[in-house]
Design a protein around this motif. Sequence first.
Motif, PDB file in Angstrom:
ATOM      1  N   GLY A  10       0.828  -1.220   0.000  1.00 54.23           N
ATOM      2  CA  GLY A  10       0.000   0.000   0.000  1.00 54.23           C
ATOM      3  C   GLY A  10       0.849   1.252   0.000  1.00 54.23           C
ATOM      4  O   GLY A  10       0.455   2.279   0.541  1.00 54.23           O
ATOM      5  N   SER A  11       2.031   1.185  -0.655  1.00 58.45           N
ATOM      6  CA  SER A  11       2.964   2.319  -0.576  1.00 58.45           C
ATOM      7  C   SER A  11       2.514   3.518  -1.409  1.00 58.45           C
ATOM      8  O   SER A  11       3.116   4.586  -1.317  1.00 58.45           O
ATOM      9  CB  SER A  11       4.359   1.881  -1.021  1.00 58.45           C
ATOM     10  OG  SER A  11       4.349   1.607  -2.403  1.00 58.45           O
ATOM     11  N   ALA A  16       0.652   5.977   3.647  1.00 55.18           N
ATOM     12  CA  ALA A  16       2.081   5.904   3.314  1.00 55.18           C
ATOM     13  C   ALA A  16       2.607   7.308   2.994  1.00 55.18           C
ATOM     14  O   ALA A  16       3.662   7.724   3.483  1.00 55.18           O
ATOM     15  CB  ALA A  16       2.285   4.974   2.121  1.00 55.18           C
ATOM     16  N   GLY A  43       2.600  -1.633  -4.768  1.00 50.03           N
ATOM     17  CA  GLY A  43       1.301  -1.061  -5.114  1.00 50.03           C
ATOM     18  C   GLY A  43       0.880  -1.630  -6.457  1.00 50.03           C
ATOM     19  O   GLY A  43       1.653  -2.323  -7.122  1.00 50.03           O
ATOM     20  N   LEU A  86       2.635  -4.955  -7.543  1.00 50.61           N
ATOM     21  CA  LEU A  86       2.098  -6.242  -7.082  1.00 50.61           C
ATOM     22  C   LEU A  86       0.633  -6.086  -6.741  1.00 50.61           C
ATOM     23  O   LEU A  86       0.248  -5.212  -5.955  1.00 50.61           O
ATOM     24  CB  LEU A  86       2.862  -6.678  -5.817  1.00 50.61           C
ATOM     25  CG  LEU A  86       2.337  -7.917  -5.100  1.00 50.61           C
ATOM     26  CD1 LEU A  86       2.741  -9.187  -5.830  1.00 50.61           C
ATOM     27  CD2 LEU A  86       2.864  -7.977  -3.655  1.00 50.61           C
ATOM     28  N   ASP A  87      -0.191  -6.933  -7.340  1.00 49.09           N
ATOM     29  CA  ASP A  87      -1.564  -7.043  -6.856  1.00 49.09           C
ATOM     30  C   ASP A  87      -1.498  -8.054  -5.719  1.00 49.09           C
ATOM     31  O   ASP A  87      -1.070  -9.195  -5.927  1.00 49.09           O
ATOM     32  CB  ASP A  87      -2.492  -7.532  -7.976  1.00 49.09           C
ATOM     33  CG  ASP A  87      -3.937  -7.579  -7.504  1.00 49.09           C
ATOM     34  OD1 ASP A  87      -4.151  -7.959  -6.321  1.00 49.09           O
ATOM     35  OD2 ASP A  87      -4.833  -7.234  -8.273  1.00 49.09           O
ATOM     36  N   SER A 119      -0.092  -1.428   4.891  1.00 48.53           N
ATOM     37  CA  SER A 119      -0.868  -0.186   4.887  1.00 48.53           C
ATOM     38  C   SER A 119      -1.947  -0.294   3.807  1.00 48.53           C
ATOM     39  O   SER A 119      -1.974   0.486   2.847  1.00 48.53           O
ATOM     40  CB  SER A 119       0.076   0.989   4.628  1.00 48.53           C
ATOM     41  OG  SER A 119      -0.662   2.174   4.611  1.00 48.53           O
ATOM     42  N   PRO A 122      -8.145  -3.643   5.525  1.00 47.74           N
ATOM     43  CA  PRO A 122      -8.021  -4.835   6.369  1.00 47.74           C
ATOM     44  C   PRO A 122      -8.475  -6.139   5.711  1.00 47.74           C
ATOM     45  O   PRO A 122      -8.026  -7.205   6.123  1.00 47.74           O
ATOM     46  CB  PRO A 122      -8.914  -4.519   7.580  1.00 47.74           C
ATOM     47  CG  PRO A 122      -9.620  -3.267   7.264  1.00 47.74           C
ATOM     48  CD  PRO A 122      -8.973  -2.600   6.122  1.00 47.74           C
ATOM     49  N   GLU A 149      -2.508  -2.032  10.773  1.00 46.44           N
ATOM     50  CA  GLU A 149      -3.237  -0.865  11.272  1.00 46.44           C
ATOM     51  C   GLU A 149      -4.616  -1.309  11.688  1.00 46.44           C
ATOM     52  O   GLU A 149      -5.137  -2.283  11.171  1.00 46.44           O
ATOM     53  CB  GLU A 149      -3.425   0.112  10.103  1.00 46.44           C
ATOM     54  CG  GLU A 149      -2.190   0.840   9.687  1.00 46.44           C
ATOM     55  CD  GLU A 149      -1.953   2.056  10.538  1.00 46.44           C
ATOM     56  OE1 GLU A 149      -2.915   2.685  10.989  1.00 46.44           O
ATOM     57  OE2 GLU A 149      -0.776   2.361  10.755  1.00 46.44           O
ATOM     58  N   PRO A 151      -8.676  -1.197  11.384  1.00 46.98           N
ATOM     59  CA  PRO A 151      -9.400  -1.955  12.394  1.00 46.98           C
ATOM     60  C   PRO A 151      -8.991  -3.440  12.442  1.00 46.98           C
ATOM     61  O   PRO A 151      -8.738  -4.049  11.413  1.00 46.98           O
ATOM     62  CB  PRO A 151     -10.849  -1.835  11.918  1.00 46.98           C
ATOM     63  CG  PRO A 151     -10.763  -1.654  10.440  1.00 46.98           C
ATOM     64  CD  PRO A 151      -9.479  -0.947  10.177  1.00 46.98           C
TER      65      PRO A 151
HETATM   66  P1  NAD Z   1      -5.634   3.996   0.714  1.00 47.78           P
HETATM   67  O1  NAD Z   1      -6.883   3.489   0.097  1.00 47.78           O
HETATM   68  O2  NAD Z   1      -5.211   5.399   0.475  1.00 47.78           O
HETATM   69  O3  NAD Z   1      -4.410   3.088   0.249  1.00 47.78           O
HETATM   70  C1  NAD Z   1      -4.515   1.709   0.113  1.00 47.78           C
HETATM   71  C2  NAD Z   1      -3.353   1.171  -0.699  1.00 47.78           C
HETATM   72  O4  NAD Z   1      -3.647  -0.186  -0.961  1.00 47.78           O
HETATM   73  C3  NAD Z   1      -3.103   1.844  -2.031  1.00 47.78           C
HETATM   74  O5  NAD Z   1      -1.703   1.956  -2.213  1.00 47.78           O
HETATM   75  C4  NAD Z   1      -3.679   0.845  -3.040  1.00 47.78           C
HETATM   76  O6  NAD Z   1      -3.045   0.891  -4.275  1.00 47.78           O
HETATM   77  C5  NAD Z   1      -3.379  -0.435  -2.327  1.00 47.78           C
HETATM   78  N1  NAD Z   1      -4.208  -1.552  -2.801  1.00 47.78           N
HETATM   79  C6  NAD Z   1      -5.545  -1.674  -2.790  1.00 47.78           C
HETATM   80  N2  NAD Z   1      -5.916  -2.852  -3.348  1.00 47.78           N
HETATM   81  C7  NAD Z   1      -4.764  -3.491  -3.705  1.00 47.78           C
HETATM   82  C8  NAD Z   1      -4.461  -4.732  -4.333  1.00 47.78           C
HETATM   83  N3  NAD Z   1      -5.407  -5.603  -4.708  1.00 47.78           N
HETATM   84  N4  NAD Z   1      -3.164  -5.022  -4.527  1.00 47.78           N
HETATM   85  C9  NAD Z   1      -2.185  -4.182  -4.155  1.00 47.78           C
HETATM   86  N5  NAD Z   1      -2.395  -3.001  -3.553  1.00 47.78           N
HETATM   87  C10 NAD Z   1      -3.679  -2.660  -3.346  1.00 47.78           C
HETATM   88  O7  NAD Z   1      -5.746   3.653   2.273  1.00 47.78           O
HETATM   89  P2  NAD Z   1      -4.955   4.341   3.482  1.00 47.78           P
HETATM   90  O8  NAD Z   1      -5.717   5.508   3.961  1.00 47.78           O
HETATM   91  O9  NAD Z   1      -3.530   4.535   3.103  1.00 47.78           O
HETATM   92  O10 NAD Z   1      -5.082   3.250   4.637  1.00 47.78           O
HETATM   93  C11 NAD Z   1      -4.295   2.073   4.692  1.00 47.78           C
HETATM   94  C12 NAD Z   1      -4.616   1.315   5.960  1.00 47.78           C
HETATM   95  O11 NAD Z   1      -4.329   2.114   7.085  1.00 47.78           O
HETATM   96  C13 NAD Z   1      -6.070   0.913   6.098  1.00 47.78           C
HETATM   97  O12 NAD Z   1      -6.116  -0.325   6.776  1.00 47.78           O
HETATM   98  C14 NAD Z   1      -6.657   1.996   6.980  1.00 47.78           C
HETATM   99  O13 NAD Z   1      -7.765   1.522   7.707  1.00 47.78           O
HETATM  100  C15 NAD Z   1      -5.487   2.276   7.885  1.00 47.78           C
HETATM  101  N6  NAD Z   1      -5.485   3.612   8.476  1.00 47.78           N
HETATM  102  C16 NAD Z   1      -5.347   4.724   7.703  1.00 47.78           C
HETATM  103  C17 NAD Z   1      -5.297   5.972   8.292  1.00 47.78           C
HETATM  104  C18 NAD Z   1      -5.097   7.230   7.474  1.00 47.78           C
HETATM  105  O14 NAD Z   1      -4.925   8.269   8.103  1.00 47.78           O
HETATM  106  N7  NAD Z   1      -5.096   7.211   6.169  1.00 47.78           N
HETATM  107  C19 NAD Z   1      -5.401   6.102   9.683  1.00 47.78           C
HETATM  108  C20 NAD Z   1      -5.532   4.932  10.447  1.00 47.78           C
HETATM  109  C21 NAD Z   1      -5.566   3.710   9.830  1.00 47.78           C
END
Ligand code: NAD
Length: 487
Positions: A10-11, A16, A43, A86-87, A119, A122, A149, A151
């Motif tokens: 999730g970079s 990230a 990603g 990477l998916d 990242s 869930p 992270e 939940p």
């Molecule tokens: P986001 O949606 O911005 O990013 C998610 C990432 O996952 C992206 O890089 C996306 O490309 C990647 N992704 C999704 N499906 C994919 C797949 N099939 N293969 C590969 N990569 C895939 O989400 P976020 O806000 O960065 O949150 C990430 C985690 O952190 C979540 O679990 C969220 O609950 C938790 N979180 C986020 C925050 C925040 O402030 N953003 C705060 C607390 C917790």
Amino acid sequence: MDPITFVLFGSTGDLAKRKIFPALYNLFLEQKLPQSFSVIGLGRKTFTDAEFQHYVEQSLRTFSRRKPEAQERLEEFLDCIRYYALDVTNKEGYVGLLKLIQEREEQLNIPENRMFYLSVAPEFFDVIASRIKESGLGDTKGWKRLIIEKPFGHDLQSARELNHKLSQSFEEDEIFRIDHYLGKPMVQNLETLVAANPLLKALWSNQYIANIQITASETVGVEERAGYYETAGAIRDMFQNHMLQLLMMTAMHLPARITEKNVRQQKIHLLKSLRRLSKKDAANHVVRGQYGAGDIQGQAVAAYREEPGVDAFSMTDTFVAARLWIDDFFWNEVPIYIRTGKRMKEKSTRITVEFKDRFKEPYGNANQAVPNLLTIQINPDEKITLQLNSKNLLHNGQMEPVMMDFSMDASQMPEAYELLIFDALRGDATFFAHWEEVELAWEWVQPVLEAFAENQLPLHLYPSGSYGPAAAHRLLEEQGFRWWPDE
Ligand code: NAD
């Protein structure tokens, strides 16, 4: 510190960009990263390494606490970073990932210490953990760790299922569950504040404490997160994790020498001592609310049910208050009041400890005396305030409250993610949530979730810009208390 490969799933996501890369960069500037350090960003998008490094640079320029100044240091940091598309559901992709990690380990002479940071949403946690195992990524000659992270599950059952799945690939002591409230400097200070100050330590019990109040209020509404929030509400989003963690950190009784083990034992003891609520009791001890239209700092704002993506008849809680009791030797009969809400009058996370007024009678003029209050402000500023009574000789010797306060200089303070990532890299889990804590917290919350789902409690609408529903004040009034500061 051991040389490490940091594998970030999730970079390209929001977390990230805003938190994780800036945290790594600040640790790098403070020389808190190992000499040999390799970051692999993952990603779905396609990036070359150079494009991805440029993307990271932009994120540092926008979000880092310290802005990149010396070009040389910045380049040195970016040079540690590689990107791999990477998916996460695609099994074959992990073979290439393993190859890339091994190549980098060889080039940089890094033993196989691998930190996997998920990242991502869930629903991907278990598939990624099992792919790490199947692909051999987790068969390291060094150590492996997993950071996830919240939940952690949606309720008790789903949390147990998720944990069971993760435990097929990682041992409990390899899993670092981030609750970013535990990374806030003032929260990390709580244990020391009490354990290292005999003045407070001596008073830290039902002998001298009348009640404890924990507030986390926000002025923002649901923003763009309606899809998630409609399924979570304040009870899952804030209460089950952050608020119960704050309670544990406040009520701990620790020896002056604080270790990961005794912090954990204390937290688990406290959660086990929390008086359970039945579904029926919930109506007497819990208040749920939802924001209506109102005014935030002079600006009219819409009701929750009018927000984009929210059901027009939504029963989702945007506010929860609860009265809790810890049935143990130290806290027996001390009510603990917790509340959290969106679209409230002020943005504030704080803990207030109200002391008993044991000397009311001897002084006679007790009506003028206010209770001693110790307030630990966690957000937006970080300070400790103690309210005392003092005689003012300029006002006919009248008793007046005086405040003593200490503020931390927030501008110099590391961010929660810096402190937490640093600890995880060192393998110190003191400020992470152990599975047993997560499970016990869900056990406490589960009957409340069910009472909400069955509408056994009223949903109080409160105007945006207020302190929440009046019913939340009644929770305290029943014991003769009120929320501080006076509202
Ligand atoms: P986001 O949606 O911005 O990013 C998610 C990432 O996952 C992206 O890089 C996306 O490309 C990647 N992704 C999704 N499906 C994919 C797949 N099939 N293969 C590969 N990569 C895939 O989400 P976020 O806000 O960065 O949150 C990430 C985690 O952190 C979540 O679990 C969220 O609950 C938790 N979180 C986020 C925050 C925040 O402030 N953003 C705060 C607390 C917790």
